[in-house]
Design a protein around this motif. Structure first.
Motif, PDB file in Angstrom:
ATOM      1  N   TRP A   1       1.002  -0.905  -0.303  1.00 49.98           N
ATOM      2  CA  TRP A   1       0.337  -0.209   0.246  1.00 49.98           C
ATOM      3  C   TRP A   1       1.205   0.695  -0.298  1.00 49.98           C
ATOM      4  CZ3 TRP A   1      -4.864   1.262   0.226  1.00 49.98           C
ATOM      5  CH2 TRP A   1      -5.870   2.271   0.663  1.00 49.98           C
ATOM      6  N   MET A   2       2.234   1.629   0.982  1.00 51.28           N
ATOM      7  CA  MET A   2       2.702   2.521   0.880  1.00 51.28           C
ATOM      8  C   MET A   2       3.271   2.437  -0.521  1.00 51.28           C
ATOM      9  SD  MET A   2       4.285   3.288   4.911  1.00 51.28           S
ATOM     10  CE  MET A   2       3.988   0.907   5.285  1.00 51.28           C
ATOM     11  N   ILE A   3       4.063   2.179  -1.040  1.00 53.06           N
ATOM     12  CA  ILE A   3       4.380   1.789  -2.195  1.00 53.06           C
ATOM     13  C   ILE A   3       3.894   1.901  -3.149  1.00 53.06           C
ATOM     14  CG2 ILE A   3       6.258   0.067  -3.763  1.00 53.06           C
ATOM     15  CD1 ILE A   3       6.724  -1.517  -1.347  1.00 53.06           C
ATOM     16  N   ARG A   4       2.933   1.783  -3.535  1.00 55.87           N
ATOM     17  CA  ARG A   4       2.082   1.831  -4.601  1.00 55.87           C
ATOM     18  C   ARG A   4       1.346   3.222  -4.333  1.00 55.87           C
ATOM     19  NH1 ARG A   4      -1.810  -2.951  -5.530  1.00 55.87           N
ATOM     20  NH2 ARG A   4      -0.350  -4.680  -6.368  1.00 55.87           N
ATOM     21  N   SER A   5       0.710   3.796  -3.196  1.00 56.27           N
ATOM     22  CA  SER A   5       1.009   5.361  -2.931  1.00 56.27           C
ATOM     23  C   SER A   5       1.986   6.131  -3.488  1.00 56.27           C
ATOM     24  CB  SER A   5       0.734   5.595  -1.042  1.00 56.27           C
ATOM     25  OG  SER A   5      -0.865   4.695  -0.771  1.00 56.27           O
ATOM     26  N   PHE A   6       3.423   5.496  -2.576  1.00 57.16           N
ATOM     27  CA  PHE A   6       4.469   6.710  -3.483  1.00 57.16           C
ATOM     28  C   PHE A   6       4.101   6.949  -4.566  1.00 57.16           C
ATOM     29  CE2 PHE A   6       8.200   7.106  -4.560  1.00 57.16           C
ATOM     30  CZ  PHE A   6       9.211   8.095  -4.372  1.00 57.16           C
ATOM     31  N   TRP A   7       4.320   5.675  -5.568  1.00 57.77           N
ATOM     32  CA  TRP A   7       4.817   5.753  -6.587  1.00 57.77           C
ATOM     33  C   TRP A   7       3.736   6.449  -8.131  1.00 57.77           C
ATOM     34  CZ3 TRP A   7       8.803   6.026  -8.439  1.00 57.77           C
ATOM     35  CH2 TRP A   7      10.370   5.114  -8.306  1.00 57.77           C
ATOM     36  N   TRP A   8       2.252   5.737  -6.973  1.00 58.97           N
ATOM     37  CA  TRP A   8       0.741   6.881  -7.757  1.00 58.97           C
ATOM     38  C   TRP A   8       1.226   8.886  -7.785  1.00 58.97           C
ATOM     39  CZ3 TRP A   8      -0.714   5.721 -12.346  1.00 58.97           C
ATOM     40  CH2 TRP A   8      -1.509   4.582 -12.246  1.00 58.97           C
ATOM     41  N   TYR A   9       1.698   8.849  -6.516  1.00 60.68           N
ATOM     42  CA  TYR A   9       1.956  10.499  -6.305  1.00 60.68           C
ATOM     43  C   TYR A   9       3.203  10.321  -7.065  1.00 60.68           C
ATOM     44  CZ  TYR A   9       2.829  14.228  -3.357  1.00 60.68           C
ATOM     45  OH  TYR A   9       2.137  15.750  -2.978  1.00 60.68           O
ATOM     46  N   VAL A  10       4.390   9.336  -6.943  1.00 58.71           N
ATOM     47  CA  VAL A  10       4.847  11.091  -8.774  1.00 58.71           C
ATOM     48  C   VAL A  10       4.193  10.874  -9.504  1.00 58.71           C
ATOM     49  CG1 VAL A  10       7.178  10.433  -9.858  1.00 58.71           C
ATOM     50  CG2 VAL A  10       7.092   9.354  -7.455  1.00 58.71           C
TER      51      VAL A  10
ATOM     52  N   TRP B   1      -2.512  18.854  -8.617  1.00 57.97           N
ATOM     53  CA  TRP B   1      -0.888  18.573  -7.258  1.00 57.97           C
ATOM     54  C   TRP B   1      -1.534  19.018  -6.052  1.00 57.97           C
ATOM     55  CZ3 TRP B   1       2.725  22.611  -9.356  1.00 57.97           C
ATOM     56  CH2 TRP B   1       3.523  21.629 -10.302  1.00 57.97           C
ATOM     57  N   LEU B   2      -2.759  19.633  -5.856  1.00 62.23           N
ATOM     58  CA  LEU B   2      -3.659  19.237  -5.697  1.00 62.23           C
ATOM     59  C   LEU B   2      -4.462  18.099  -4.728  1.00 62.23           C
ATOM     60  CD1 LEU B   2      -5.371  20.849  -2.574  1.00 62.23           C
ATOM     61  CD2 LEU B   2      -7.165  22.063  -4.124  1.00 62.23           C
ATOM     62  N   GLY B   3      -4.708  17.808  -5.884  1.00 59.70           N
ATOM     63  CA  GLY B   3      -5.808  16.563  -6.062  1.00 59.70           C
ATOM     64  C   GLY B   3      -4.841  15.664  -5.646  1.00 59.70           C
ATOM     65  N   ALA B   4      -3.420  15.186  -6.156  1.00 63.90           N
ATOM     66  CA  ALA B   4      -2.449  14.269  -5.637  1.00 63.90           C
ATOM     67  C   ALA B   4      -2.069  14.218  -4.071  1.00 63.90           C
ATOM     68  CB  ALA B   4      -1.273  14.154  -6.333  1.00 63.90           C
ATOM     69  N   TRP B   5      -1.985  15.140  -3.344  1.00 68.56           N
ATOM     70  CA  TRP B   5      -1.822  16.002  -2.286  1.00 68.56           C
ATOM     71  C   TRP B   5      -2.441  15.050  -1.526  1.00 68.56           C
ATOM     72  CZ3 TRP B   5      -2.773  17.389   2.504  1.00 68.56           C
ATOM     73  CH2 TRP B   5      -2.233  17.781   3.644  1.00 68.56           C
ATOM     74  N   LEU B   6      -4.249  15.652  -1.185  1.00 73.88           N
ATOM     75  CA  LEU B   6      -5.205  14.936  -1.106  1.00 73.88           C
ATOM     76  C   LEU B   6      -5.557  13.733  -0.886  1.00 73.88           C
ATOM     77  CD1 LEU B   6      -7.945  18.016  -1.912  1.00 73.88           C
ATOM     78  CD2 LEU B   6      -6.499  17.593   0.620  1.00 73.88           C
ATOM     79  N   TRP B   7      -5.519  12.983  -1.762  1.00 70.42           N
ATOM     80  CA  TRP B   7      -4.970  10.333  -2.545  1.00 70.42           C
ATOM     81  C   TRP B   7      -4.415  10.743  -1.648  1.00 70.42           C
ATOM     82  CZ3 TRP B   7      -1.877   7.675  -4.485  1.00 70.42           C
ATOM     83  CH2 TRP B   7      -2.076   6.836  -4.973  1.00 70.42           C
ATOM     84  N   LYS B   8      -2.882  11.400  -1.460  1.00 66.92           N
ATOM     85  CA  LYS B   8      -1.666  11.122  -1.099  1.00 66.92           C
ATOM     86  C   LYS B   8      -2.546  11.077   0.763  1.00 66.92           C
ATOM     87  CE  LYS B   8       2.282   9.072  -0.120  1.00 66.92           C
ATOM     88  NZ  LYS B   8       3.831   9.243  -0.175  1.00 66.92           N
ATOM     89  N   ALA B   9      -2.511  11.672   1.025  1.00 65.75           N
ATOM     90  CA  ALA B   9      -2.766  12.426   2.613  1.00 65.75           C
ATOM     91  C   ALA B   9      -4.662  10.907   2.765  1.00 65.75           C
ATOM     92  CB  ALA B   9      -3.727  13.312   2.979  1.00 65.75           C
ATOM     93  N   TYR B  10      -5.134  11.082   1.721  1.00 70.25           N
ATOM     94  CA  TYR B  10      -6.242   9.559   2.420  1.00 70.25           C
ATOM     95  C   TYR B  10      -5.108   8.142   2.600  1.00 70.25           C
ATOM     96  CZ  TYR B  10      -9.394   6.750   1.323  1.00 70.25           C
ATOM     97  OH  TYR B  10      -9.426   4.950   1.214  1.00 70.25           O
ATOM     98  N   ARG B  11      -4.037   8.185   1.443  1.00 67.62           N
ATOM     99  CA  ARG B  11      -3.772   6.888   1.271  1.00 67.62           C
ATOM    100  C   ARG B  11      -2.713   6.432   3.133  1.00 67.62           C
ATOM    101  NH1 ARG B  11      -4.828   2.894  -2.354  1.00 67.62           N
ATOM    102  NH2 ARG B  11      -2.113   2.454  -2.239  1.00 67.62           N
ATOM    103  N   LEU B  12      -2.333   7.733   3.094  1.00 65.08           N
ATOM    104  CA  LEU B  12      -1.748   7.561   4.429  1.00 65.08           C
ATOM    105  C   LEU B  12      -2.488   7.754   5.609  1.00 65.08           C
ATOM    106  CD1 LEU B  12       1.395   9.812   4.262  1.00 65.08           C
ATOM    107  CD2 LEU B  12       0.998   7.955   4.242  1.00 65.08           C
ATOM    108  N   ILE B  13      -3.510   7.785   5.953  1.00 62.38           N
ATOM    109  CA  ILE B  13      -4.646   8.366   7.358  1.00 62.38           C
ATOM    110  C   ILE B  13      -4.962   6.639   7.156  1.00 62.38           C
ATOM    111  CG2 ILE B  13      -6.349   8.918   8.354  1.00 62.38           C
ATOM    112  CD1 ILE B  13      -5.251  11.997   7.133  1.00 62.38           C
TER     113      ILE B  13
END
Length: 120
Positions: free
Chosen positions: A62-71, A94-106
């Motif tokens: 999950w963390m690996i995929r989150s990182f690469w999709w964020y990139v 960029w805002l959408g990517a940031w919100l999506w990554k925050a969601y994935r981490l939480i």
């Protein structure tokens, strides 16, 4: 009837490591917009094979995929930013990517704390 998950020493250690990796990913994400997330990413890749067959394995994935999709989405935003017309679109991406990554981490962190596999 409830089911309790019993963690042995290996699972408990793997869960603790994944917990800390979520924290480091989040701190890096907040303070460097993910620039320093390469460090926990490498640890994810190193730790993932040792967690095969446990629910923690899905969290590393999950963390690996989150990182690469964020990139990928940051790069798409950068391509849009190159054009004058695309600059507002780039900020939205960029805002959408940031919100999506925050969601994935939480979401991943909460599932780990509940001893649940990540939804990969």
């Amino acid at each position: 009837m409830s089911q309790d998950l019993i963690l042995d020493g290996r699972d408990s250690s793997a869960k603790t490591t994944a917990w800390w990796l979520y924290i480091v990913h989040a701190v890096s994400f907040i303070f460097s917009l993910g620039l320093f997330s390469v460090i926990p990413l490498v640890i994810n890749y190193v730790q993932r094979p040792g967690t095969s067959g446990t629910f923690v394995h899905s969290h590393h994935t999950w963390m690996i995929r989150s990182f690469w999709w964020y990139v990928v989405w940051i790069a798409v935003g950068a391509l849009a930013f190159i054009t004058i017309i695309g600059i507002p679109l780039a900020y939205l991406i960029w805002l959408g990517a940031w919100l999506w990554k925050a969601y994935r981490l939480i979401a991943g962190f909460m599932r780990l704390n509940n001893n649940e596999a990540a939804a990969v």
